[in-house]
Design an enzyme around this catalytic site. Structure first.
Site, PDB file in Angstrom:
ATOM      1  N   HIS A 202      59.710 -13.102 -14.768  1.00  0.00           N
ATOM      2  CA  HIS A 202      58.944 -14.042 -13.943  1.00  0.00           C
ATOM      3  C   HIS A 202      58.569 -15.280 -14.759  1.00  0.00           C
ATOM      4  O   HIS A 202      58.359 -16.362 -14.194  1.00  0.00           O
ATOM      5  CB  HIS A 202      57.663 -13.384 -13.431  1.00  0.00           C
ATOM      6  CG  HIS A 202      57.908 -12.288 -12.440  1.00  0.00           C
ATOM      7  ND1 HIS A 202      58.138 -10.989 -12.808  1.00  0.00           N
ATOM      8  CD2 HIS A 202      57.975 -12.312 -11.087  1.00  0.00           C
ATOM      9  CE1 HIS A 202      58.324 -10.248 -11.725  1.00  0.00           C
ATOM     10  NE2 HIS A 202      58.234 -11.033 -10.669  1.00  0.00           N
ATOM     11  N   ASP A 274      67.465 -11.473  -7.486  1.00  0.00           N
ATOM     12  CA  ASP A 274      66.020 -11.531  -7.603  1.00  0.00           C
ATOM     13  C   ASP A 274      65.610 -12.959  -7.249  1.00  0.00           C
ATOM     14  O   ASP A 274      66.459 -13.852  -7.106  1.00  0.00           O
ATOM     15  CB  ASP A 274      65.599 -11.138  -9.027  1.00  0.00           C
ATOM     16  CG  ASP A 274      64.197 -10.547  -9.091  1.00  0.00           C
ATOM     17  OD1 ASP A 274      63.424 -10.729  -8.129  1.00  0.00           O
ATOM     18  OD2 ASP A 274      63.861  -9.913 -10.110  1.00  0.00           O
TER      19      ASP A 274
END
Length: 370
Positions: A202, A274
């Protein structure tokens, strides 16, 4: 509201033949959005661009009736279109949950791993299916098939079932089947394995210095087992494996998506990325450029959690790539056909959910964990 026609396999080719290029490209995106209510940007993405689906994130979660209204309004906007939406969410249990704070949440996968019971794992998947159906979802980004091989991993940790790849495979597949047997599309993740990273993708790009032989000994075992058990969708993570591809991270790598996942491991289902707005990608690329590269590498669905400019920019970048001859329309058709077949297989529709039976959900939770 016009009822969404049911897609059948016999209609997939007909639908594909009658779709414009712009409609096909729209189907390649699953998008996130801002706020807890239905807004103009999401409305344009659904009505004008005919996106493939939406994802609800923590920023979108309110009280149960508010969530239901948001999902229903998204379906209403798509009601006159022939192809229903993926209504997707990250509902793993534990710290990765997108439920209102008032609702009970499943424990993390580590808890299921410690129980070591495939029947219990299956029942957690069944419970997730009942829970998500109650709100009108049809796709869940779970279970995690990463092997918890690095105790210093900042992002996986208790999201993994075990440090033993066979246990991860046994329990992960049981959860997957608990959902799919009850009508929720399961997206297993994060191929080819996020368990041995020191960095949270992230925030920035993790690097794993393993050879393909080492990956086959650990990380790839659960994914190969899931493929053998007819997994429908695999999410590819944003991880650098320089001994497999020293140019691109896994989510942008033809060597990893096409050569390894599809050709060597035999996966014929839908590949989804993702979130393309994570630090691992945006620190190095623009979202539209990364999305085009990921599609060239072999992805089918591009998950773009925000923002609107990146989502429309990706659609335009894909359209430009086709018009420039960088991507063929036949390649677009391959992915759209996989997406339509998946929507047909699960009989997706845009029917509204009138109300949530919270008492029934709570009873099922107590039966499972009581």
């Amino acid at each position: 509201m016009t009822e969404t026609p049911e897609i059948t396999f016999s209609r997939v080719d007909e639908l594909l033949e009658n779709m414009t290029l712009e409609e096909k490209i729209g189907q390649l995106l699953v998008v996130g959005f801002e706020g807890k209510t239905y807004g103009d940007e999401l409305d344009r993405l659904i009505r004008q661009y005919h996106i493939g689906g939406i994802i609800l994130l923590g920023k979108n979660i309110s009280y149960p009736a508010g969530m239901l209204k948001l999902l229903n309004e998204s379906k209403k906007a798509n009601a006159d279109y022939e192809i229903p939406l993926f209504m997707s969410v990250d509902e793993e249990g534990g710290r990765v949950s997108r439920l209102p704070s008032s609702m009970k949440k499943l424990p993390a996968a580590e808890y299921v791993g410690l129980a070591g019971d495939e029947t219990f794992a299956y029942k957690t998947g069944e419970y997730l299916a009942d829970l998500l159906h109650a709100f009108g979802y049809n796709m869940n980004y779970a279970p995690v098939l990463d092997v918890h091989s690095n105790p210093k991993n900042p992002v996986i940790g208790d999201r993994a079932f075990s440090s033993n790849p066979e246990v991860v495979a046994d329990l992960g597949i049981a959860v997957m089947k608990g959902m799919t047997d009850h009508g929720i599309i399961s997206v297993v993740k994060h191929f080819p394995g996020h368990g041995d990273t020191h960095v949270d993708s992230h925030l920035s790009l993790p690097v794993i210095e393993k050879t393909i032989e080492e990956l086959h000994e650990t990380e790839l075992i659960p994914f190969q087992r899931a493929i053998d058990e007819q997994a429908d969708v695999i999410m590819v993570g944003h991880i650098m494996f320089p001994k497999l591809d020293d140019a691109y991270p896994s989510s942008l790598s033809k060597k990893i998506i096409t050569d390894l996942l599809r050709e060597e491991m035999g996966f014929e289902g839908v590949v989804i990325t993702d979130d393309m707005t994570m630090g691992a990608i945006v620190n190095e690329y623009t979202v539209p450029n990364a999305a085009v590269q990921s599609f060239i590498a072999g992805s089918d669905l591009l998950l773009i959690a925000g923002d609107y400019e990146n989502q429309v920019g990706t659609i335009n970048a894909l359209l430009d790539a086709v018009q420039a001859g960088i991507i063929s329309e036949e390649r677009i058709d391959e992915s759209v056909k996989r997406i339509l077949k998946l929507k047909e297989r699960y009989r997706l529709n845009d029917e509204l959910i009138e109300e949530i039976d919270l008492d029934s959900i709570n009873r099922k939770f107590i039966e499972l964990l009581g």
